[in-house]
Design an enzyme around this catalytic site. Structure first.
Site, PDB file in Angstrom:
ATOM      1  N   GLY A   1      51.843  30.961  43.439  1.00  9.84           N
ATOM      2  CA  GLY A   1      50.714  30.570  44.273  1.00  9.84           C
ATOM      3  C   GLY A   1      50.762  31.074  45.699  1.00  9.84           C
TER       4      GLY A   1
ATOM      5  N   GLU B   1      58.167  31.325  41.243  1.00 12.88           N
ATOM      6  CA  GLU B   1      57.616  32.186  40.195  1.00 12.88           C
ATOM      7  C   GLU B   1      56.323  32.811  40.687  1.00 12.88           C
ATOM      8  OE1 GLU B   1      57.761  29.030  37.284  1.00 12.88           O
ATOM      9  OE2 GLU B   1      55.720  28.419  37.776  1.00 12.88           O
TER      10      GLU B   1
ATOM     11  N   GLY C   1      53.571  35.593  41.192  1.00 13.30           N
ATOM     12  CA  GLY C   1      52.992  36.741  40.515  1.00 13.30           C
ATOM     13  C   GLY C   1      52.259  37.582  41.547  1.00 13.30           C
ATOM     14  N   ARG C   2      51.167  37.008  42.029  1.00  7.23           N
ATOM     15  CA  ARG C   2      50.296  37.702  42.976  1.00  7.23           C
ATOM     16  C   ARG C   2      51.045  38.274  44.182  1.00  7.23           C
ATOM     17  NH1 ARG C   2      45.072  35.997  43.208  1.00  7.23           N
ATOM     18  NH2 ARG C   2      45.816  34.018  42.370  1.00  7.23           N
TER      19      ARG C   2
ATOM     20  N   ARG D   1      38.224  39.482  38.484  1.00  2.22           N
ATOM     21  CA  ARG D   1      38.246  38.509  39.587  1.00  2.22           C
ATOM     22  C   ARG D   1      36.937  38.424  40.376  1.00  2.22           C
ATOM     23  NH1 ARG D   1      41.235  38.508  43.440  1.00  2.22           N
ATOM     24  NH2 ARG D   1      41.732  36.299  43.507  1.00  2.22           N
TER      25      ARG D   1
ATOM     26  N   TYR E   1      35.581  34.778  39.874  1.00  2.00           N
ATOM     27  CA  TYR E   1      35.822  33.872  41.010  1.00  2.00           C
ATOM     28  C   TYR E   1      35.014  34.253  42.240  1.00  2.00           C
ATOM     29  CZ  TYR E   1      40.212  33.184  38.377  1.00  2.00           C
ATOM     30  OH  TYR E   1      41.161  32.961  37.424  1.00  2.00           O
TER      31      TYR E   1
ATOM     32  N   CYS F   1      26.501  44.364  30.439  1.00  2.00           N
ATOM     33  CA  CYS F   1      25.207  43.688  30.471  1.00  2.00           C
ATOM     34  C   CYS F   1      25.401  42.253  30.955  1.00  2.00           C
ATOM     35  CB  CYS F   1      24.564  43.716  29.094  1.00  2.00           C
ATOM     36  SG  CYS F   1      24.215  45.383  28.573  1.00  2.00           S
ATOM     37  N   GLU F   2      25.836  42.133  32.159  1.00  2.00           N
ATOM     38  CA  GLU F   2      26.175  40.869  32.809  1.00  2.00           C
ATOM     39  C   GLU F   2      25.941  41.114  34.280  1.00  2.00           C
ATOM     40  OE1 GLU F   2      27.442  37.839  32.828  1.00  2.00           O
ATOM     41  OE2 GLU F   2      27.603  37.588  30.666  1.00  2.00           O
TER      42      GLU F   2
HETATM   43  C1  LIG Z   1      49.807  31.734  37.112  1.00  2.00           C
HETATM   44  C2  LIG Z   1      51.094  31.055  37.334  1.00  2.00           C
HETATM   45  C3  LIG Z   1      52.016  31.543  38.267  1.00  2.00           C
HETATM   46  C4  LIG Z   1      51.727  32.726  39.153  1.00  2.00           C
HETATM   47  O1  LIG Z   1      50.724  32.468  40.052  1.00  2.00           O
HETATM   48  P1  LIG Z   1      50.490  33.444  41.286  1.00  2.00           P
HETATM   49  O2  LIG Z   1      49.308  32.854  41.973  1.00  2.00           O
HETATM   50  O3  LIG Z   1      50.213  34.790  40.705  1.00  2.00           O
HETATM   51  O4  LIG Z   1      51.725  33.443  42.107  1.00  2.00           O
HETATM   52  C5  LIG Z   1      53.218  30.913  38.381  1.00  2.00           C
HETATM   53  N1  LIG Z   1      53.533  29.841  37.610  1.00  2.00           N
HETATM   54  C6  LIG Z   1      52.676  29.333  36.704  1.00  2.00           C
HETATM   55  C7  LIG Z   1      53.093  28.169  35.907  1.00  2.00           C
HETATM   56  C8  LIG Z   1      51.438  29.912  36.537  1.00  2.00           C
HETATM   57  O5  LIG Z   1      50.582  29.407  35.650  1.00  2.00           O
END
Ligand SMILES: *Cc1c(COP(=O)(O)O)cnc(C)c1O
Length: 431
Positions: free
Chosen positions: A230, A271, A273-274, A309, A313, A339-340
């Protein structure tokens, strides 16, 4: 950020050559940038022994990228059997894997515990009974409910489907302990794309507080807390980046005072990702049509199958047109071919005058970009390339082709043939 100047300098001089060789559209990821961000995380949290990032596989599930993460010593956060399998194929094993699923089946837990296992991060107290056996190490995902506000994107915790409620938490660990668990972790994930580091610090404080409460109630020791992902990135040019150094300084201080009170500190896991890959990927597409009606539309050769995205969003993704340095701009919508009507990469955006064949670079597609693409309208997902730290450019996923789209279709739906793949209702007996 959006895309760093360094990434631009690595990519733009070679863009014509790459486009000529591979064709558009494609996502391209920057190994150097990914490694720099990984190193920043490690440096920032070096004061907490055993810090580890578990890369959220769903953000960019490509083995070439996962191999970079593994090389940096990172583990993998997986929420499906496919993601576990993918991570295992790049060599992740056992506690390199965190299985953070929800609404999980017995079969999925069996897969997670087979093949060298993984750290099970349970989303609910009822899931304890779905485990084939209680593992030695167990983690629960905590949902603090009204104790936290959540953030704008993920919503308030009371409305979130995830996690064990506050009142169930002690009982969850008690059951796990009584069934033989000996090692414990505590996890939460409350925010998405949050650039306010204070929120993350509060999350760490909340988990450490719960660890103290649980430890004293149950006489167990926690090996780690996992503050989830997050961490936000600036998508808009004016956005302030997350203050990682302040976040790490304040979280490290929390851990030190925890250790002062309790004699030792747990490890810190996250954890992201982004944060790890988002800014280090771009979608390169080409203008193929221009249309002037009530508005001006620039049609490009990518669509929502490459990047959901904006449509999903209403997310902002910065766009540049390499080589176009003219100051004068035109206000246009940049659109795909679905077609959206929400298949738009930009709405009423001032951009340099774009002609057919011009290349457009859509920024910050390194996380939740290709991975989220769908096949609605028969649109196919694009290829992925990696710009290696040694300057090589490799194809790391080919584009989808029509045969992929047709692969699951059965063109002979002969329900009268009593084959193993057909069933008949009582009302319409086959004869
Ligand atoms: C999606 C997700 C992440 C990664 O979220 P980011 O916003 O990309 O950092 C980490 N943990 C869980 C459980 C998730 O569902």
């Amino acid at each position: 950020m959006p895309m760093s100047v360094a990434f631009e300098n690595r990519l733009y001089p070679r863009l014509d050559e790459i486009v000529a060789h591979f064709g558009t559209p494609f996502h391209i990821y920057d190994e150097t940038g990914i490694r720099e961000t990984g190193q920043q995380l490690k440096t920032a949290f070096a004061g907490i022994p055993g810090f580890r990032e578990y890369f959220a596989v769903k953000a960019l599930p490509n083995p070439a990228v996962l191999a970079i993460m593994a090389d940096m010593g990172f583990g993998f956060d997986c929420s499906s059997v496919a993601e576990l399998d993918l991570s295992r194929r790049v060599g992740a094993l056992g506690e390199d894997l965190m299985f953070t699923s929800n609404n999980t089946t017995r079969q999925e837990f069996s897969s997670a515990m087979a093949g060298g296992g993984s750290i099970l991060n349970l989303d609910d107290i009822s899931l304890i009974d779905k485990l084939p056996a209680m593992p030695e190490l167990i983690c629960f995902r905590y949902n603090p409910g009204e104790r936290r506000t959540g953030n704008a994107i993920i919503g308030t915790p009371v409305e979130a489907k995830y996690g064990v409620s506050h009142d169930q938490l002690v009982r969850a660990y008690e059951i796990a302990r009584d069934r033989g668990a000996k090692r414990f972790g505590l996890h939460t994930m409350l925010a998405s794309n949050e650039r306010d580091c204070t929120y993350m610090v509060q999350t760490a404080a909340m988990l450490l507080e719960q660890v103290e409460r649980l430890s004293s109630h149950l006489n167990i020791r926690f090996e780690f807390i996992n503050i989830g992902g997050g961490l936000g990135i600036p998508y808009q040019p004016g956005d302030a980046p997350l203050d990682l150094m302040r976040m790490s300084r304040e979280i490290t201080a929390l851990f030190k005072s925890f250790a002062d009170r309790n004699g030792s500190m747990p490890r810190l896991f996250m954890e992201s990702g982004r944060y790890m890959t988002g800014p280090h990927g771009v979608l390169v597409t080409r203008a193929i049509n221009r249309k002037e009606i009530y508005r001006t539309y620039v049609g490009v050769d990518a669509c929502m199958s490459s990047l959901m995205r904006p449509g999903m969003y209403n997310a902002y993704h910065h766009i540049t047109v390499p080589g176009k340095t003219d100051r004068s701009t035109q206000v246009v919508d940049v659109v795909g071919s679905l077609c959206e009507n929400n298949d738009k990469f930009a709405i009423q955006r001032p951009l340099p005058a774009i002609a057919e064949e011009d290349q457009l670079v859509i920024h910050d597609t390194g996380a939740h970009g290709h991975a989220m693409g769908f096949n609605y309208n028969g649109k196919l997902r694009p290829k992925e390339l990696l710009l290696g730290s040694d300057g090589t450019i490799s194809l790391i996923r080919r584009e989808e082709r029509l045969e992929d789209y047709f692969a699951t279709l059965l063109f002979t739906p002969d329900t009268l043939a009593l084959g193993p793949d057909s069933i008949h209702t009582r009302d319409q007996p086959a004869n």
